[in-house]
Design an enzyme around this catalytic site. Sequence first.
Site, short mmCIF file in Angstrom:
data_model
loop_
_atom_site.label_atom_id
_atom_site.label_comp_id
_atom_site.label_asym_id
_atom_site.label_seq_id
_atom_site.Cartn_x
_atom_site.Cartn_y
_atom_site.Cartn_z
N GLU A 1 48.38 29.55 36.66
CA GLU A 1 47.48 30.31 37.53
C GLU A 1 48.04 31.71 37.75
O GLU A 1 49.25 31.92 37.69
CB GLU A 1 47.25 29.56 38.84
CG GLU A 1 48.49 29.35 39.70
CD GLU A 1 48.89 30.57 40.47
OE1 GLU A 1 47.97 31.35 40.77
OE2 GLU A 1 50.08 30.77 40.75
N PHE A 2 47.13 32.64 38.00
CA PHE A 2 47.55 34.03 38.17
C PHE A 2 47.06 34.58 39.52
O PHE A 2 46.84 35.77 39.68
CB PHE A 2 47.00 34.89 37.01
CG PHE A 2 47.50 34.44 35.66
CD1 PHE A 2 48.70 34.90 35.16
CD2 PHE A 2 46.77 33.52 34.91
CE1 PHE A 2 49.18 34.47 33.92
CE2 PHE A 2 47.25 33.09 33.67
CZ PHE A 2 48.44 33.57 33.17
N LEU A 3 46.87 33.67 40.48
CA LEU A 3 46.34 34.08 41.79
C LEU A 3 47.32 34.97 42.53
O LEU A 3 48.52 34.69 42.55
CB LEU A 3 46.08 32.85 42.67
CG LEU A 3 45.21 31.74 42.10
CD1 LEU A 3 45.14 30.59 43.09
CD2 LEU A 3 43.83 32.26 41.78
N GLU B 1 48.42 36.27 46.25
CA GLU B 1 48.24 35.93 47.65
C GLU B 1 47.43 37.05 48.32
O GLU B 1 47.60 38.22 48.00
CB GLU B 1 49.59 35.77 48.35
CG GLU B 1 50.28 34.51 47.89
CD GLU B 1 51.57 34.25 48.64
OE1 GLU B 1 51.74 34.73 49.76
OE2 GLU B 1 52.41 33.54 48.06
N LYS C 1 52.60 32.88 31.28
CA LYS C 1 52.76 33.05 32.72
C LYS C 1 54.04 33.82 33.06
O LYS C 1 54.04 34.80 33.81
CB LYS C 1 52.76 31.67 33.38
CG LYS C 1 53.17 31.63 34.82
CD LYS C 1 52.12 32.22 35.74
CE LYS C 1 52.66 32.26 37.16
NZ LYS C 1 51.68 32.59 38.14
N PHE D 1 50.04 48.36 39.53
CA PHE D 1 51.45 47.96 39.71
C PHE D 1 52.42 49.11 39.46
O PHE D 1 53.49 48.93 38.93
CB PHE D 1 51.79 46.73 38.86
CG PHE D 1 51.39 45.46 39.57
CD1 PHE D 1 50.05 45.16 39.75
CD2 PHE D 1 52.34 44.63 40.12
CE1 PHE D 1 49.65 44.05 40.45
CE2 PHE D 1 51.95 43.50 40.84
CZ PHE D 1 50.61 43.21 40.99
N GLY E 1 58.68 41.13 46.35
CA GLY E 1 59.08 39.86 46.98
C GLY E 1 58.03 38.82 46.66
O GLY E 1 57.31 38.93 45.66
N CYS F 1 56.51 34.32 43.78
CA CYS F 1 56.46 34.25 42.30
C CYS F 1 57.46 35.14 41.59
O CYS F 1 58.31 34.65 40.85
CB CYS F 1 55.05 34.60 41.83
SG CYS F 1 53.87 33.31 42.20
N LYS G 1 61.25 34.36 41.84
CA LYS G 1 61.54 33.04 41.26
C LYS G 1 61.34 33.07 39.74
O LYS G 1 62.19 32.58 38.98
CB LYS G 1 60.60 32.03 41.92
CG LYS G 1 60.59 30.64 41.34
CD LYS G 1 59.85 29.69 42.27
CE LYS G 1 58.35 29.75 42.13
NZ LYS G 1 57.79 29.02 41.01
C1 UDX Z 1 52.02 37.60 41.86
C2 UDX Z 1 51.14 37.85 40.63
O1 UDX Z 1 50.44 39.09 40.79
C3 UDX Z 1 50.17 36.70 40.42
O2 UDX Z 1 49.45 36.91 39.22
C4 UDX Z 1 50.96 35.40 40.32
O3 UDX Z 1 50.11 34.31 40.19
C5 UDX Z 1 51.84 35.21 41.55
O4 UDX Z 1 52.67 36.36 41.72
P1 UDX Z 1 51.73 37.78 44.51
O5 UDX Z 1 53.16 37.33 44.58
O6 UDX Z 1 50.74 37.16 45.39
O7 UDX Z 1 51.18 37.61 43.01
O8 UDX Z 1 51.72 39.34 44.84
P2 UDX Z 1 51.54 40.73 44.07
O9 UDX Z 1 50.34 41.41 44.63
O10 UDX Z 1 51.61 40.58 42.61
O11 UDX Z 1 52.83 41.51 44.60
C6 UDX Z 1 54.14 41.01 44.38
C7 UDX Z 1 55.17 41.92 45.00
O12 UDX Z 1 55.21 43.16 44.30
C8 UDX Z 1 54.91 42.28 46.47
O13 UDX Z 1 56.13 42.29 47.15
C9 UDX Z 1 54.32 43.67 46.39
O14 UDX Z 1 54.51 44.42 47.55
C10 UDX Z 1 55.07 44.25 45.20
N1 UDX Z 1 54.36 45.33 44.53
C11 UDX Z 1 53.20 45.09 43.85
C12 UDX Z 1 54.88 46.62 44.55
O15 UDX Z 1 55.93 46.88 45.17
N2 UDX Z 1 54.23 47.60 43.87
C13 UDX Z 1 53.09 47.38 43.18
O16 UDX Z 1 52.56 48.33 42.57
C14 UDX Z 1 52.56 46.09 43.17
#
Ligand code: UDX
Length: 439
Positions: A152-154, A156, A208, A253, A261, A264, A267
């Site tokens: 899954e790529f959800l 949060e 993934k 991104f 943090g 996902c 880890k």
């Molecule tokens: C991530 C993946 O995006 C998702 O596809 C996977 O299934 C689970 O892990 P998530 O952990 O919910 O999702 O958050 P995400 O929005 O990807 O952000 C992860 C971390 O990166 C956060 O701490 C966020 O603040 C940071 N981040 C994200 C940045 O610092 N800069 C960015 O441009 C994007």
Amino acid sequence: MAKKIAVIGTGYVGLVTSVGLSDFGNYVVGVDINAKIVDKLNGGTPTIFEHGLEEYLQRNLKTKRLSFTTDIDSALKSAEIVFLAVGTPPKDDGSADLTQIQTVVQSIAKNINAFQVIVTKSTVPVGTNRWIEKQLTAAAPGKDFAVVSNPEFLREGKAVQDFFHPDRIVLGCESDLAREYMEDVYRALNLIHVPVVWCNLETAELIKYASNAFLATKITYINQMANLAEAVGADIHVVARSMGMDGRISPKFLHPGPGYGGSCFPKDTKAIAATGDEFGVDMSVIKEVVRANEKQKARVADRLAFLTGTVKGKTICVLGLAFKAETDDVRESPALTIVERLLELGAVIHAHDPEAMANFRFYLGEQPGDQIRYFDTSLEAAVGADALLIVTEWNEYRNLDLESIRERMRGDVIYDTRNVLDADKARDLGFTYAGIGRS
Ligand code: UDX
């Protein structure tokens, strides 16, 4: 045709998957060992904070296509498809702990009676689905089943939206019959032409990890570039925006911050590095990303100490404790590392977060004396503070009433690690403002 599905585990992935698959018309039973969670969900109350989830949960409970139970045996017996969505937490060496998967596989072996498709949703190391196949063959000889990897790529905070509008569905599937079952499960997504990638088990597993490690690398790259921009007098936002105009790079991104943090990226980067070690393959890029991200988190407290002269005995108002906005999750949140370090350095913390304070308090643990206090509003948290530190990009912090904050604070330092504030306005009000990646 609608399928009968058991989803094992009602955490983030399991709950959103249960609700989403039943909304697609399937009959879903969500299973959890925790009776309190099951009761709450059957009563229509989500156990996680996620936009839109409550509405979908209640709607599907009403149709009777969705229910939750602690009785794993009966759920497994009547399921045509079993989704594994249990936790795979990291062990000390970074590799994934598969104990929960192993326990469920044993239950499946005990209950399997007709052809069953076992679908792994949990993020598991490359090779795990093949291992599940072998375990089941050994524990349930002669039984008919197929193992499918469906990572899954959800995200949060956007999990419901991501479930109904995914960029792609990845299905590691090597059985024709299982393929027919999975086509039925996801039939509703044909309407919006979601691409489906069919591949073998190992490829699906690696997709993934490769995706998450790449995104973590992209963030780390822009973070280091931001640190350099600060040093040379460039503006990282203009740099990132212009980089993103190159279609090969994309603007997503590329937001600098205090380090990534969540449940996902930290880890998964460690797990894929451990897989590289296991197979004797060089994963030095990802290992360096893990190290650089730790440094990025540590850098925040050091820089704040520099901006304030010293943080010892100072009151720091920390706004944002969740690992990102729109979630109450604090797992691997940069705020944990930063607050721990500031406490170590002798600072007093006034903390605020719109959703994550209870979780933060739990993960940080009890602190001696009055070194950390939690406040219901950012304005209250700012009273008497020497510095204001923004760690999470909640929308409400974008529109902080800086004038009122200025009146309430003792000092004048703002360190905005997400660049959510208007730097000029802050400076006009007399703040010593520092963002990230801007001189
Ligand atoms: C991530 C993946 O995006 C998702 O596809 C996977 O299934 C689970 O892990 P998530 O952990 O919910 O999702 O958050 P995400 O929005 O990807 O952000 C992860 C971390 O990166 C956060 O701490 C966020 O603040 C940071 N981040 C994200 C940045 O610092 N800069 C960015 O441009 C994007």
